[in-house]
Design an enzyme around this catalytic site. Structure first.
Site, short mmCIF file in Angstrom:
data_model
loop_
_atom_site.label_atom_id
_atom_site.label_comp_id
_atom_site.label_asym_id
_atom_site.label_seq_id
_atom_site.Cartn_x
_atom_site.Cartn_y
_atom_site.Cartn_z
N THR A 164 0.82 -1.22 0.00
CA THR A 164 0.00 0.00 0.00
C THR A 164 0.84 1.26 0.00
O THR A 164 0.46 2.28 -0.59
CB THR A 164 -0.93 0.00 1.24
OG1 THR A 164 -1.76 -1.15 1.21
CG2 THR A 164 -1.80 1.24 1.28
N ASP A 186 0.19 -7.15 5.08
CA ASP A 186 -0.48 -8.42 5.42
C ASP A 186 0.49 -9.51 5.85
O ASP A 186 0.21 -10.26 6.79
CB ASP A 186 -1.33 -8.90 4.24
CG ASP A 186 -2.61 -8.09 4.07
OD1 ASP A 186 -2.92 -7.30 4.99
OD2 ASP A 186 -3.28 -8.22 3.04
N ASP A 230 2.12 -7.86 -4.19
CA ASP A 230 1.16 -7.76 -3.10
C ASP A 230 1.68 -8.67 -1.99
O ASP A 230 2.12 -9.79 -2.25
CB ASP A 230 -0.22 -8.23 -3.56
CG ASP A 230 -1.29 -7.99 -2.50
OD1 ASP A 230 -1.23 -8.68 -1.46
OD2 ASP A 230 -2.16 -7.14 -2.72
N SER A 231 1.64 -8.20 -0.75
CA SER A 231 2.25 -8.99 0.32
C SER A 231 1.58 -10.35 0.49
O SER A 231 2.20 -11.30 0.96
CB SER A 231 2.23 -8.22 1.64
OG SER A 231 0.93 -8.10 2.15
N SER A 232 0.33 -10.47 0.09
CA SER A 232 -0.35 -11.77 0.17
C SER A 232 0.26 -12.79 -0.78
O SER A 232 0.07 -13.99 -0.61
CB SER A 232 -1.84 -11.61 -0.14
OG SER A 232 -2.47 -10.76 0.80
#
EC number: 3.5.1.1
Length: 590
Positions: free
Chosen positions: A16, A118, A85-87
């Site tokens: 983010t 995350d 994306d950290s996921s």
């Protein structure tokens, strides 16, 4: 005049913190953050960068001047492609980050990793284990609101992380979020809507960013190894989490423990308990342990630790399940992956390492200080001090001097006694020198080795910009130089000053000091402020013995100084034909 600088590398992996608002949602966009920061005055002093880095192939960024700091924080950013994306973070991404740090480790004083929130805690834990013998700050941060929004925690988080990485001797993997610095492997995400997204439930923050920056130096974990920094880039993938819940089916348990699983984090109730009547689950756990699977018992509670004094917890312990103390699930899982990947360790050693506190990830009982130092109480009485605040200020004033006194005398027993009484061996005196500087300056090899095993930093620079390795060079102590170099120490002084030092040695014909500089990693062809090298000076001085000494060590006879002259041309002008003949036989150094 260019200020003293602290260089930091920022790895932007995604998240983010760098997203752009497009069509009503936040999205990652390549190169957006790199360009946006360039125009944000709080994150980049463009005038400074334009003045001093206008010709740089890759232009850095620079924080505005900081209050109470003479250093300018200059930083370079590497953006990952693709942004993650950290996921989507995987073990391979952790290895990628580790290798990037390893490649750049010697060029920067600290590192900042920008990451989605995350799985940030997992990455922090993994890196804390993979990065072995860390002696520089590595700070991971992210944001709930992107940097470029009007309201943004990302901006403050990035600034805070850069300040920590550039200015503080906190040589471990940490997480910086909302004005607090946590140990990386103690951190968990607790809130997805608050700026206080992260917490360290079983350990107080290492530092707070209030009006003043308050660092709890006693809580910093320092590597006890004398080995150099290295990245362990192998991780065992056959690990898992097994969370116990009421009326859990045995099939669920059995599936989680089957081969090829090599390690499991067992998340139990309360202080490490599970249903005592579920002998079927206990039998499956016993089978897994018997076949060599390492099982770690961790509590499902956010705070507290596993206690084997309860019956069901004792049953698990007796069958070979390892109590995980107060490790978080993230720390236990990544530690398991790291330990199991160490093929050089037998199973018994791996189990022992899971119990051991290897990176500050779990709490172990600490011995109480043997006694209060008598000198403190005597001085307090003499100065009529009584409050705890006054006593604390007194300790801050005298402990550095006591440490430096012990180091200057090579008194290892006194150093040990001070450490056992709670004195931080890494504190600095009024010259910015720590005990390692002093021990190296005095030539005490034993004291240097002891301080290295206690994690005292050899990267620290004093007010003259010198680290312990430079002090050892000035002592011309080959053993000390080799000891510090083998631990990973590099010369701290800038290239021009190093050139001046080498040329000065050449002007005196001082081969002993030249040997010391070269043993410490100096480039024999380093130029001074006139572009001259030690070989230029040796030829101009007609010191043939020194010229041959330098040529034997790959000095470049074709190196051009600021007057467009080379050592070879000087030799021709001075009619030193024997030197001319030898120099012509040598190849130009690339």
């Amino acid at each position: 005049m260019q200020c003293e600088e602290a260089h930091v590398l920022v790895l932007y992996t995604g998240g983010t913190i760098g997203m752009k608002y497009i069509d009503g949602v936040y999205q990652p966009e390549a190169n957006y953050l790199l360009h946006a920061i360039r125009d944000l005055s709080l994150l980049n002093d463009d005038d400074y960068v334009s003045t001093y880095y206008s010709d740089a192939e890759i232009r850095p960024y620079c924080l505005p001047p900081l209050q109470h700091s003479k250093k300018r924080v200059v930083y370079w950013m590497i953006e990952y492609d693709p942004l993650l994306d950290s996921s989507d973070m995987t073990f391979d991404d952790w290895i990628h980050i580790g290798k990037d740090i390893q490649r750049a480790y010697d060029q920067y004083v600290g590192f900042v990793i920008l990451h989605g929130t995350d799985t940030l805690a997992y990455t922090a834990c993994a890196l804390s284990f993979m990065l072995e013998n860390v002696r520089k700050p590595i700070v991971i941060t992210g944001a709930q609101i992107p940097v470029c929004e009007v309201r943004s925690d990302g901006r403050e988080n990035l600034i805070g992380a850069l300040i920590i990485a550039a200015n503080y001797d906190i040589p471990e993997v940490t997480v910086y979020f909302n004005n607090k610095l946590f140990r990386g492997n103690r951190t968990v995400k607790i809130d997805n809507r608050s700026m206080d997204a992260f917490e360290s439930p079983n350990m107080l923050p290492i530092a707070y960013m209030d009006v003043d920056i308050k660092v709890n130096y006693d809580s910093i974990f320092r590597s006890p190894s004398m080995a150099p920094f290295v990245v362990h880039d192998q991780l065992c993938r056959n690990v898992g989490l097994l969370r116990i819940f009421p009326s859990m089916s045995i099939e669920n348990v059995r599936a989680s423990l089957q081969a090829p699983i090599e390690g499991v984090v067992l998340q139990t109730f309360g202080a490490g308990n599970m249903p005592s009547h579920r002998t079927d689950i206990i039998d499956e756990l016993k089978k897994a342990v018997d076949r060599g699977c390492i099982i770690i018992n961790c509590s499902q509670c956010v705070r507290g630790q596993v206690d084997i004094h309860y019956l069901t917890g004792k049953v698990l312990y007796d069958m070979g399940i390892i109590p995980g103390s107060d490790m978080t699930a993230e720390a236990a899982l990544t530690k398991l992956s790291y330990v199991l990947s160490k093929d050089c360790w037998e199973l018994v050693e791996k189990k022992a390492m899971m119990v051991k506190n290897i990176r500050g990830e779990l709490t172990v009982a600490k011995a109480e200080p043997l006694k209060d130092l008598e000198i403190v109480s005597q001085m307090a009485r003499f100065l009529h001090l009584s409050s705890s605040h006054e006593m604390k200020l007194l300790c801050h004033a005298i402990f550095p001097q006591l440490l430096c006194y012990a180091a200057s005398n090579g008194d290892i027993e006194m150093l040990k006694a001070l450490h056992e009484n709670g004195v931080d061996l890494s504190v600095v005196d009024y010259n910015g020198r720590n005990a390692l500087h002093v021990a190296a300056s005095a030539g005490h090899v034993g004291a240097v080795k002891y301080l290295l095993t206690q994690g005292v930093s050899f990267h620290l620079r004093d007010q003259w910009d010198e680290n312990a390795l430079v002090s050892a060079v000035k002592m011309k102590n080959k053993i000390l130089i080799e000891t510090l170099r083998s631990a990973g120490a590099l010369l701290s002084i800038n290239s021009r000053r190093l050139g001046v030092e080498l040329c000065l040695c050449a002007s005196y014909g001082d081969t002993e000091t030249l040997n010391s500089w070269l043993a410490a990693g100096a480039d024999i062809n380093q130029q001074d402020y006139n572009g001259e090298t030690a070989l230029h000076i040796a030829v101009k001085s007609r010191n043939k013995q020194l010229v041959h000494y330098l040529l034997d060590r790959d000095a470049d006879p074709y190196k051009i100084d600021d007057f467009n002259l080379t050592p070879l041309r000087h030799a021709k002008k001075l009619n030193l034909q024997d030197l001319v003949i030898r120099m012509k036989k040598m190849k130009k150094v690339q």
